[in-house]
Design a protein around this motif. Sequence first.
Motif, PDB file in Angstrom:
ATOM      1  N   THR A   2       0.830  -1.206   0.000  1.00  0.00           N
ATOM      2  CA  THR A   2       0.000   0.000   0.000  1.00  0.00           C
ATOM      3  C   THR A   2       0.862   1.252   0.000  1.00  0.00           C
ATOM      4  O   THR A   2       0.583   2.225  -0.727  1.00  0.00           O
ATOM      5  CB  THR A   2      -0.932  -0.002   1.231  1.00  0.00           C
ATOM      6  N   ASP A  13       2.523   1.705  -3.454  1.00  0.00           N
ATOM      7  CA  ASP A  13       1.568   2.237  -4.439  1.00  0.00           C
ATOM      8  C   ASP A  13       1.297   3.717  -4.189  1.00  0.00           C
ATOM      9  O   ASP A  13       1.154   4.495  -5.144  1.00  0.00           O
ATOM     10  CB  ASP A  13       0.250   1.459  -4.367  1.00  0.00           C
ATOM     11  N   ALA A  14       1.244   4.098  -2.908  1.00  0.00           N
ATOM     12  CA  ALA A  14       0.972   5.501  -2.567  1.00  0.00           C
ATOM     13  C   ALA A  14       2.120   6.405  -3.023  1.00  0.00           C
ATOM     14  O   ALA A  14       1.899   7.515  -3.521  1.00  0.00           O
ATOM     15  CB  ALA A  14       0.747   5.641  -1.068  1.00  0.00           C
ATOM     16  N   ASP A  21       1.806   7.050  -6.640  1.00  0.00           N
ATOM     17  CA  ASP A  21       0.586   7.757  -7.042  1.00  0.00           C
ATOM     18  C   ASP A  21       0.783   9.265  -6.854  1.00  0.00           C
ATOM     19  O   ASP A  21       0.890   9.736  -5.716  1.00  0.00           O
ATOM     20  CB  ASP A  21      -0.588   7.267  -6.184  1.00  0.00           C
ATOM     21  N   ARG A  63      -1.213  11.557  -6.892  1.00  0.00           N
ATOM     22  CA  ARG A  63      -2.337  12.188  -6.170  1.00  0.00           C
ATOM     23  C   ARG A  63      -2.189  12.037  -4.657  1.00  0.00           C
ATOM     24  O   ARG A  63      -2.857  12.723  -3.889  1.00  0.00           O
ATOM     25  CB  ARG A  63      -3.659  11.562  -6.614  1.00  0.00           C
ATOM     26  N   ALA A  64      -1.347  11.102  -4.224  1.00  0.00           N
ATOM     27  CA  ALA A  64      -1.184  10.845  -2.779  1.00  0.00           C
ATOM     28  C   ALA A  64      -0.096  11.752  -2.222  1.00  0.00           C
ATOM     29  O   ALA A  64       1.093  11.517  -2.421  1.00  0.00           O
ATOM     30  CB  ALA A  64      -0.828   9.372  -2.541  1.00  0.00           C
ATOM     31  N   VAL A 124      -3.977   8.288   2.839  1.00  0.00           N
ATOM     32  CA  VAL A 124      -4.103   7.026   2.104  1.00  0.00           C
ATOM     33  C   VAL A 124      -4.911   6.034   2.948  1.00  0.00           C
ATOM     34  O   VAL A 124      -4.724   5.942   4.160  1.00  0.00           O
ATOM     35  CB  VAL A 124      -2.698   6.434   1.807  1.00  0.00           C
TER      36      VAL A 124
END
Length: 373
Positions: free
Chosen positions: A120, A123-124, A127, A129-130, A136
């Motif tokens: 997680t 992936d953050a 990303d 947007r994170a 998150v």
Amino acid sequence: MTFRLRAISRDEHLAFIKDRPSASHMQVPSWGDVKPDWRAESLGWIDGTGRIVGVALVLFRPVPRLKRYLAYLPEGPVIDWYAPDLERWLEPMLAYLKTRGAFSVKMGPPVIVRRWDAGTVKDAIADPRAGRLRDVEASSCEPRAFDVADRLRRLGWQQGEVGGEDGFSAGQPRYVFQVPLAGKSLEEVQRGFNQQWRRNVKKAEKAGVKVVQGGYEDLPAFYEIYKETAERDRFIPRPLAYFQRMWTALRAEDADRMRLYLAHHEGEVLAAATMLTVGEHVWYSYGASTSRKREVQPNNAIQWRMMSDAHELGASVYDLRGITDTLEESNHLLGLLRFKVGTGGQAAEYLGEWDFPLNKLLHKALDLYMSRR
């Protein structure tokens, strides 16, 4: 019936901690010896039978020209945080600390709120947007932690800021990274590493990197590369005397409380780190590495050795301590987060630090002073 609070001896304090395998290294008596600018006191919560049911290491910091103190309980106290009557624990503590001249109390409940698994977090980071880890969606939550926070607010406690720049606060880190060891073989722990980490551990071994435990006499070698690390990573280094005091104080209490590890390659120390142990919890405390010979991967080698030794000690968790909450590429601490994520562990968010102003005027003056530092 509320508990009675009294000062307890070091032996009483240690005996209680021994049966609480998850107590912080900042809540053992010897931690007070590491902090000479603070006056330390061990406190015990006593039930109706005279038995100690909770303990705390309190550090008192004097205010210049006043006989008043900031009382600080780092990562403590060691009590039943999920008790439905939390005021039964905290009200006698506040009353006692007030008699000791405290104008404000700061504590860090050792309560984890949320966890994010390594996938997680990875992936953050990828990303755009994170922006922050706190935004998150968590892999798991502890509902009781939110109840603790609600109770603290109702009792008049004030939650500190989530963190300063990059999620790090002036006190203890709210976000940490931990590798669970309980019930796992070392092979299973290593299988949790990402491909890069496993490759780097093998590369270090093949290159002939040797990780050894050091002694007091090796602290200056650690310190030289620690200063280099501080300059590279933009933080203010502690003096050598601090680490020498740490070594002497912590190991006098328990020979395994603090260890020093050094990664050697062809007669040169390339990386060094300190490890702290209380019961089943092991922390990677301070780390240092030179910019030379990065290709032989001394940092992965030293962490793997420390994890292996933590596993041998029977630890249930290997704690890599603070991580940044900020996930933006411009953040200079993002590389350190990526390094820790490679272990396959979990990011964890603690409840953070909380303040109780016993004297609102002095507490406000302290806040103003801290904000200008």
